[in-house]
Design an enzyme around this catalytic site. Sequence first.
Site, PDB file in Angstrom:
ATOM      1  N   CYS A  61       0.857  -1.417   0.038  1.00  0.00           N
ATOM      2  CA  CYS A  61       0.253   0.303   0.011  1.00  0.00           C
ATOM      3  C   CYS A  61       0.982   1.228   0.122  1.00  0.00           C
ATOM      4  O   CYS A  61       0.187   1.986  -0.486  1.00  0.00           O
ATOM      5  CB  CYS A  61      -0.709  -0.047   1.313  1.00  0.00           C
ATOM      6  N   ARG A 110      -7.793  -4.160  -3.157  1.00  0.00           N
ATOM      7  CA  ARG A 110      -7.219  -3.365  -4.218  1.00  0.00           C
ATOM      8  C   ARG A 110      -9.071  -3.196  -5.105  1.00  0.00           C
ATOM      9  O   ARG A 110      -8.232  -3.309  -6.166  1.00  0.00           O
ATOM     10  CB  ARG A 110      -6.246  -4.128  -4.778  1.00  0.00           C
TER      11      ARG A 110
HETATM   12  C1  BEZ Z   1       0.794  -4.674   1.733  1.00  0.00           C
HETATM   13  O1  BEZ Z   1       1.698  -4.717   1.638  1.00  0.00           O
HETATM   14  O2  BEZ Z   1       0.159  -3.382   1.605  1.00  0.00           O
HETATM   15  C2  BEZ Z   1      -0.400  -5.644   2.202  1.00  0.00           C
HETATM   16  C3  BEZ Z   1       0.620  -6.794   1.663  1.00  0.00           C
HETATM   17  C4  BEZ Z   1      -0.271  -7.968   2.813  1.00  0.00           C
HETATM   18  C5  BEZ Z   1      -1.687  -8.244   2.666  1.00  0.00           C
HETATM   19  C6  BEZ Z   1      -2.154  -6.017   3.110  1.00  0.00           C
HETATM   20  C7  BEZ Z   1      -1.499  -5.552   3.076  1.00  0.00           C
END
Ligand code: BEZ
Length: 291
Positions: free
Chosen positions: A108, A190
């Site tokens: 993110c 997402r």
């Molecule tokens: C992230 O790195 O943004 C992420 C990865 C797995 C689950 C939620 C967020």
Amino acid sequence: MAQSACKYNHIFSFSKGLFHVLRKDITLKIDVYAIYLGSEWKKAYDLYHGSKKNNVIMDNQNFGMPRIGEPAPEFTANTTRGKINFPADYAGKWIILFSHPADFTPVCTSEFMTFGSMQAGFEKLNCQLVGLSIDGLASHIAWLREIRNIEWKEFKNIDVEFPLIEDISMNVARKYGMLQPGESETKAVRAVFFIDPAGVVRAMIYYPLSLGRNFDELRRVLIALQTTDNFRVSMPADWRPGDPVIVPAPSTMDALKKRDAGEEGDIACHAWWFCTRKLPKEEVESKLGKQ
Ligand code: BEZ
């Protein structure tokens, strides 16, 4: 084993497609299927998949899914830029509404740094970015402040100026199908929604938690949607500004005659219903962001 072998034979004779499904689930639910042999196979399938659905938080009453061509679901929300009334506050603009799973997570963060670096470019396209996660405002604000101090690839000192919605109640995430419990019961996937200046959903893309979005593609989709509206044309696979565009197929016999007689000007036809024309990049760009 004898029982399953017998079952395999039985199912095979009914439907090859179903056989594949049953094979995938066989380690989990061999007991259910073993009970429902013979003409009851469909009941067994429904029983298993029905019970699986009941185990997760999704049910059709509480979860919506926007549809392309329909008005974007309305909501009011608190954001890092104050309260918003969506989509009314952005009437006359394109909107990219997107969700991310959680603040202070690496994928993110890489996305926000990329979006943050592109926000001026989206503004030039008359497009407002609006982000969302199921985190609170304090978390959002702290995360955006920390992002300013992170360096990654060519990005540093990134100020995220677009609003980031707090959606602890999951009110918005539910309306927009951002919660997909098979992927996560506590985090939004997402999701990306392209909403036009009249507040209509024009395109949607969903990515899983583990994969950061392709921002060139998000920009390409926005440009393609605006070009469709500006020139009444469609775009072939992998289209980019400057590439030929698809002209509408003839809808009457007379129009077809004109096409066959080459009376439509400079078009190239691969079939009578699949013809393209040139649309120079400068012409595309001259109209972007003008709606
Ligand atoms: C992230 O790195 O943004 C992420 C990865 C797995 C689950 C939620 C967020």
